[in-house]
Design a protein around this motif. Structure first.
Motif, PDB file in Angstrom:
ATOM      1  N   VAL A  95      11.991  -1.117  -3.049  1.00  0.00           N
ATOM      2  CA  VAL A  95      10.580  -1.030  -2.680  1.00  0.00           C
ATOM      3  C   VAL A  95      10.257   0.382  -2.202  1.00  0.00           C
ATOM      4  CG1 VAL A  95       8.808  -1.874  -1.080  1.00  0.00           C
ATOM      5  CG2 VAL A  95      10.463  -3.463  -2.085  1.00  0.00           C
ATOM      6  N   THR A  96       9.121   0.911  -2.657  1.00  0.00           N
ATOM      7  CA  THR A  96       8.649   2.206  -2.177  1.00  0.00           C
ATOM      8  C   THR A  96       7.698   1.936  -1.012  1.00  0.00           C
ATOM      9  OG1 THR A  96       8.763   3.077  -4.410  1.00  0.00           O
ATOM     10  CG2 THR A  96       7.483   4.336  -2.819  1.00  0.00           C
ATOM     11  N   TRP A  97       8.156   2.231   0.192  1.00  0.00           N
ATOM     12  CA  TRP A  97       7.367   1.956   1.380  1.00  0.00           C
ATOM     13  C   TRP A  97       6.411   3.108   1.638  1.00  0.00           C
ATOM     14  CZ3 TRP A  97       7.707  -2.862   2.928  1.00  0.00           C
ATOM     15  CH2 TRP A  97       8.864  -3.569   2.652  1.00  0.00           C
ATOM     16  N   PRO A  98       5.192   2.826   2.094  1.00  0.00           N
ATOM     17  CA  PRO A  98       4.241   3.899   2.384  1.00  0.00           C
ATOM     18  C   PRO A  98       4.675   4.693   3.620  1.00  0.00           C
ATOM     19  CG  PRO A  98       3.329   1.799   3.063  1.00  0.00           C
ATOM     20  CD  PRO A  98       4.616   1.504   2.353  1.00  0.00           C
ATOM     21  N   SER A  99       4.260   5.944   3.636  1.00  0.00           N
ATOM     22  CA  SER A  99       4.574   6.786   4.792  1.00  0.00           C
ATOM     23  C   SER A  99       3.648   6.412   5.952  1.00  0.00           C
ATOM     24  CB  SER A  99       4.399   8.263   4.439  1.00  0.00           C
ATOM     25  OG  SER A  99       3.029   8.545   4.204  1.00  0.00           O
ATOM     26  N   ARG A 100       3.947   6.934   7.124  1.00  0.00           N
ATOM     27  CA  ARG A 100       3.109   6.675   8.290  1.00  0.00           C
ATOM     28  C   ARG A 100       1.693   7.207   8.050  1.00  0.00           C
ATOM     29  NH1 ARG A 100       3.599   5.510  13.685  1.00  0.00           N
ATOM     30  NH2 ARG A 100       5.866   5.483  13.636  1.00  0.00           N
ATOM     31  N   ARG A 101       1.597   8.373   7.402  1.00  0.00           N
ATOM     32  CA  ARG A 101       0.289   8.985   7.133  1.00  0.00           C
ATOM     33  C   ARG A 101      -0.531   8.103   6.176  1.00  0.00           C
ATOM     34  NH1 ARG A 101      -2.305  12.702   3.726  1.00  0.00           N
ATOM     35  NH2 ARG A 101      -3.647  14.153   4.869  1.00  0.00           N
ATOM     36  N   GLU A 102       0.110   7.602   5.105  1.00  0.00           N
ATOM     37  CA  GLU A 102      -0.593   6.732   4.161  1.00  0.00           C
ATOM     38  C   GLU A 102      -1.065   5.447   4.840  1.00  0.00           C
ATOM     39  OE1 GLU A 102       1.567   7.760  -0.073  1.00  0.00           O
ATOM     40  OE2 GLU A 102       2.572   6.393   1.323  1.00  0.00           O
ATOM     41  N   THR A 103      -0.231   4.890   5.694  1.00  0.00           N
ATOM     42  CA  THR A 103      -0.600   3.666   6.403  1.00  0.00           C
ATOM     43  C   THR A 103      -1.771   3.909   7.350  1.00  0.00           C
ATOM     44  OG1 THR A 103       1.695   2.942   6.282  1.00  0.00           O
ATOM     45  CG2 THR A 103       0.290   1.827   7.872  1.00  0.00           C
ATOM     46  N   THR A 104      -1.745   5.043   8.049  1.00  0.00           N
ATOM     47  CA  THR A 104      -2.833   5.374   8.977  1.00  0.00           C
ATOM     48  C   THR A 104      -4.140   5.569   8.223  1.00  0.00           C
ATOM     49  OG1 THR A 104      -1.251   6.445  10.448  1.00  0.00           O
ATOM     50  CG2 THR A 104      -3.574   7.003  10.752  1.00  0.00           C
ATOM     51  N   ILE A 105      -4.099   6.307   7.126  1.00  0.00           N
ATOM     52  CA  ILE A 105      -5.317   6.552   6.343  1.00  0.00           C
ATOM     53  C   ILE A 105      -5.869   5.246   5.788  1.00  0.00           C
ATOM     54  CG2 ILE A 105      -6.170   7.608   4.217  1.00  0.00           C
ATOM     55  CD1 ILE A 105      -4.337   9.998   4.838  1.00  0.00           C
ATOM     56  N   SER A 106      -4.997   4.391   5.267  1.00  0.00           N
ATOM     57  CA  SER A 106      -5.437   3.100   4.726  1.00  0.00           C
ATOM     58  C   SER A 106      -6.060   2.229   5.810  1.00  0.00           C
ATOM     59  CB  SER A 106      -4.263   2.361   4.091  1.00  0.00           C
ATOM     60  OG  SER A 106      -3.768   3.080   2.994  1.00  0.00           O
ATOM     61  N   THR A 107      -5.472   2.236   6.997  1.00  0.00           N
ATOM     62  CA  THR A 107      -6.000   1.444   8.102  1.00  0.00           C
ATOM     63  C   THR A 107      -7.385   1.940   8.506  1.00  0.00           C
ATOM     64  OG1 THR A 107      -3.764   1.026   8.891  1.00  0.00           O
ATOM     65  CG2 THR A 107      -5.556   0.676  10.459  1.00  0.00           C
ATOM     66  N   ILE A 108      -7.545   3.247   8.607  1.00  0.00           N
ATOM     67  CA  ILE A 108      -8.846   3.820   8.959  1.00  0.00           C
ATOM     68  C   ILE A 108      -9.887   3.475   7.897  1.00  0.00           C
ATOM     69  CG2 ILE A 108     -10.089   6.004   9.245  1.00  0.00           C
ATOM     70  CD1 ILE A 108      -7.500   7.089  10.577  1.00  0.00           C
ATOM     71  N   MET A 109      -9.487   3.562   6.624  1.00  0.00           N
ATOM     72  CA  MET A 109     -10.419   3.220   5.540  1.00  0.00           C
ATOM     73  C   MET A 109     -10.851   1.757   5.625  1.00  0.00           C
ATOM     74  SD  MET A 109      -8.719   5.366   2.395  1.00  0.00           S
ATOM     75  CE  MET A 109      -9.621   4.471   1.162  1.00  0.00           C
ATOM     76  N   VAL A 110      -9.929   0.876   5.970  1.00  0.00           N
ATOM     77  CA  VAL A 110     -10.274  -0.542   6.100  1.00  0.00           C
ATOM     78  C   VAL A 110     -11.272  -0.748   7.237  1.00  0.00           C
ATOM     79  CG1 VAL A 110      -9.362  -2.796   6.792  1.00  0.00           C
ATOM     80  CG2 VAL A 110      -8.169  -1.444   5.065  1.00  0.00           C
ATOM     81  N   PHE A 111     -11.042  -0.101   8.383  1.00  0.00           N
ATOM     82  CA  PHE A 111     -11.977  -0.239   9.500  1.00  0.00           C
ATOM     83  C   PHE A 111     -13.362   0.305   9.143  1.00  0.00           C
ATOM     84  CE2 PHE A 111      -8.183  -0.524  12.404  1.00  0.00           C
ATOM     85  CZ  PHE A 111      -8.484  -1.796  12.860  1.00  0.00           C
ATOM     86  N   ILE A 112     -13.417   1.418   8.424  1.00  0.00           N
ATOM     87  CA  ILE A 112     -14.706   1.986   8.012  1.00  0.00           C
ATOM     88  C   ILE A 112     -15.432   1.023   7.071  1.00  0.00           C
ATOM     89  CG2 ILE A 112     -15.769   3.826   6.642  1.00  0.00           C
ATOM     90  CD1 ILE A 112     -13.670   5.735   7.863  1.00  0.00           C
TER      91      ILE A 112
END
Length: 65
Positions: free
Chosen positions: A20-37
């Protein structure tokens, strides 16, 4: 359906998990922020649509009185 013993199954799970290719911390943070927006934008839109439709229904209901 072939049956495997628990030890073989756990080895297979571990092998597949390592692929499995796990997302980096930066990718996870950006995705989380995008979801909240997007949730905030959707809630603002739905609130506005509810207010407008409530106003229109109120006008229609009072038009006959």
């Amino acid at each position: 359906m072939a049956k495997t013993n628990p030890f073989t199954f756990l080895q297979q799970v571990r092998s597949e998990t390592s692929k499995v290719t796990w997302p980096s911390r930066r990718e996870t943070t950006i995705s989380t922020i995008m979801v909240f927006i997007m949730v905030a934008l959707a809630s603002i839109f739905l609130f506005a649509a509810d207010q407008v439709l409530g106003y229109v229904v109120g006008l229609i209901m009072n038009a006959g009185a």
